[in-house]
Design a protein around this motif. Structure first.
Motif, PDB file in Angstrom:
ATOM      1  N   GLY A  13      67.462  53.862   9.295  1.00 14.70           N
ATOM      2  CA  GLY A  13      66.714  53.666  10.532  1.00 14.70           C
ATOM      3  C   GLY A  13      65.229  53.952  10.410  1.00 14.70           C
ATOM      4  N   THR A  14      64.789  54.461   9.249  1.00 16.23           N
ATOM      5  CA  THR A  14      63.359  54.707   9.076  1.00 16.23           C
ATOM      6  C   THR A  14      62.692  53.435   8.562  1.00 16.23           C
ATOM      7  OG1 THR A  14      63.668  55.442   6.797  1.00 16.23           O
ATOM      8  CG2 THR A  14      63.734  57.144   8.509  1.00 16.23           C
ATOM      9  N   TYR A  15      61.384  53.306   8.787  1.00 15.07           N
ATOM     10  CA  TYR A  15      60.721  52.085   8.319  1.00 15.07           C
ATOM     11  C   TYR A  15      60.756  51.939   6.801  1.00 15.07           C
ATOM     12  CZ  TYR A  15      56.040  53.129   6.384  1.00 15.07           C
ATOM     13  OH  TYR A  15      55.018  53.525   5.574  1.00 15.07           O
ATOM     14  N   PRO A  16      60.622  53.024   6.009  1.00 14.40           N
ATOM     15  CA  PRO A  16      60.686  52.809   4.551  1.00 14.40           C
ATOM     16  C   PRO A  16      62.019  52.192   4.111  1.00 14.40           C
ATOM     17  CG  PRO A  16      59.796  54.977   5.033  1.00 14.40           C
ATOM     18  CD  PRO A  16      60.312  54.435   6.332  1.00 14.40           C
ATOM     19  N   ASP A  17      63.117  52.666   4.693  1.00 14.15           N
ATOM     20  CA  ASP A  17      64.429  52.135   4.340  1.00 14.15           C
ATOM     21  C   ASP A  17      64.580  50.701   4.834  1.00 14.15           C
ATOM     22  OD1 ASP A  17      65.616  54.224   2.921  1.00 14.15           O
ATOM     23  OD2 ASP A  17      67.486  53.997   4.039  1.00 14.15           O
ATOM     24  N   ALA A  18      64.158  50.451   6.052  1.00 12.49           N
ATOM     25  CA  ALA A  18      64.283  49.113   6.634  1.00 12.49           C
ATOM     26  C   ALA A  18      63.446  48.104   5.847  1.00 12.49           C
ATOM     27  CB  ALA A  18      63.860  49.136   8.100  1.00 12.49           C
ATOM     28  N   ALA A  19      62.230  48.495   5.466  1.00 10.57           N
ATOM     29  CA  ALA A  19      61.345  47.603   4.709  1.00 10.57           C
ATOM     30  C   ALA A  19      61.943  47.308   3.334  1.00 10.57           C
ATOM     31  CB  ALA A  19      59.953  48.224   4.564  1.00 10.57           C
ATOM     32  N   MET A  20      62.516  48.337   2.694  1.00 14.45           N
ATOM     33  CA  MET A  20      63.091  48.148   1.367  1.00 14.45           C
ATOM     34  C   MET A  20      64.349  47.288   1.441  1.00 14.45           C
ATOM     35  SD  MET A  20      62.124  48.726  -1.640  1.00 14.45           S
ATOM     36  CE  MET A  20      61.017  50.136  -1.709  1.00 14.45           C
ATOM     37  N   ALA A  21      65.132  47.463   2.510  1.00 12.37           N
ATOM     38  CA  ALA A  21      66.324  46.634   2.705  1.00 12.37           C
ATOM     39  C   ALA A  21      65.918  45.176   2.888  1.00 12.37           C
ATOM     40  CB  ALA A  21      67.128  47.123   3.915  1.00 12.37           C
ATOM     41  N   ALA A  22      64.836  44.949   3.638  1.00  9.13           N
ATOM     42  CA  ALA A  22      64.342  43.589   3.862  1.00  9.13           C
ATOM     43  C   ALA A  22      63.866  42.971   2.546  1.00  9.13           C
ATOM     44  CB  ALA A  22      63.212  43.604   4.885  1.00  9.13           C
ATOM     45  N   ALA A  23      63.160  43.753   1.738  1.00  8.32           N
ATOM     46  CA  ALA A  23      62.655  43.263   0.447  1.00  8.32           C
ATOM     47  C   ALA A  23      63.814  42.904  -0.473  1.00  8.32           C
ATOM     48  CB  ALA A  23      61.765  44.323  -0.196  1.00  8.32           C
ATOM     49  N   SER A  24      64.833  43.757  -0.473  1.00 11.35           N
ATOM     50  CA  SER A  24      66.008  43.543  -1.322  1.00 11.35           C
ATOM     51  C   SER A  24      66.764  42.290  -0.884  1.00 11.35           C
ATOM     52  CB  SER A  24      66.907  44.775  -1.234  1.00 11.35           C
ATOM     53  OG  SER A  24      68.019  44.633  -2.063  1.00 11.35           O
ATOM     54  N   SER A  25      66.909  42.135   0.417  1.00 11.02           N
ATOM     55  CA  SER A  25      67.588  40.973   0.978  1.00 11.02           C
ATOM     56  C   SER A  25      66.792  39.688   0.708  1.00 11.02           C
ATOM     57  CB  SER A  25      67.805  41.235   2.470  1.00 11.02           C
ATOM     58  OG  SER A  25      67.781  40.056   3.196  1.00 11.02           O
ATOM     59  N   LEU A  26      65.483  39.784   0.793  1.00 14.47           N
ATOM     60  CA  LEU A  26      64.610  38.637   0.495  1.00 14.47           C
ATOM     61  C   LEU A  26      64.781  38.218  -0.966  1.00 14.47           C
ATOM     62  CD1 LEU A  26      62.270  36.724   1.369  1.00 14.47           C
ATOM     63  CD2 LEU A  26      60.697  38.544   0.686  1.00 14.47           C
ATOM     64  N   ALA A  27      64.778  39.198  -1.863  1.00 14.99           N
ATOM     65  CA  ALA A  27      64.945  38.916  -3.295  1.00 14.99           C
ATOM     66  C   ALA A  27      66.277  38.210  -3.548  1.00 14.99           C
ATOM     67  CB  ALA A  27      64.865  40.212  -4.095  1.00 14.99           C
TER      68      ALA A  27
END
Length: 138
Positions: A13-27
Motif C-alpha cells: 500500500g505504500t507508493y514505493p511498493d506500488a510503483a515497483m509493482a507497476a514497473a514489474s508488471s510493465l516489464a
C-alpha cells in the motif's frame, strides 16, 4: 488471467511498493529483456526482487559493498555506477549498453524497463521504458 501464471506480488500500500509493482508488471507486459533498478541503498532492488519479475534485474548502485550484498540474490546483476555523474539521457544510453553487454538485449526491438528515483536517493518514483528508438530520438 485467473488461475494460471505467477502469483500477484504482495503490495503493502505504500507508493514505493506500488510503483515497483507497476514497473514489474510493465516489464512483464512488454516482455522486456531486463528490469533495471537504480538505487542508492539497494532497498529498491530488494523491493524489485520481491515482485519476482521473472527477468534479470540489473541493479545499479554507486556503492561496491551494496553491490556485493545484492550479488548474492538470484537473478540480480549488480553494476557499480554513480547515476548522478550522467545526464538523464546519458544514463539511459549507459543502461542500454550494460544490458547489451550482458547479452540481455540483442535486438533493436528489445525493451528494458527502468525504475529509479528523481532526485536520486529516494525510493523509486520514476518508470521509464528504454528502447533503441528512445535513445536515438530524445
Amino acid at each position: 488471467g485467473a488461475g494460471r501464471g505467477r502469483p500477484e506480488p504482495v503490495v503493502d500500500g505504500t507508493y514505493p511498493d506500488a510503483a515497483m509493482a507497476a514497473a514489474s508488471s510493465l516489464a512483464a507486459s512488454l516482455k522486456s529483456k531486463a528490469f533495471v533498478v537504480v538505487s542508492k541503498s539497494g532497498a529498491s532492488v530488494n523491493r524489485a526482487t520481491r515482485m519476482r519479475p521473472g527477468i534479470p534485474i540489473i541493479a545499479i548502485t554507486p556503492n561496491e559493498s551494496t553491490n556485493r550484498a545484492l550479488a548474492l540474490q538470484k537473478h540480480v546483476y549488480p553494476v557499480t555506477l554513480d547515476p548522478t555523474k550522467f545526464s538523464t539521457q546519458g544514463l539511459y544510453s549507459e543502461i542500454w549498453t550494460i544490458a547489451k553487454s550482458y547479452g540481455f538485449v540483442s535486438d533493436d526491438k528489445d525493451t528494458v524497463v527502468l525504475a529509479m528515483s528523481e532526485p536520486f536517493g529516494l525510493p523509486a518514483n520514476t518508470i521509464k521504458v528504454i528502447t533503441k528508438e528512445t535513445l536515438e530520438k530524445e
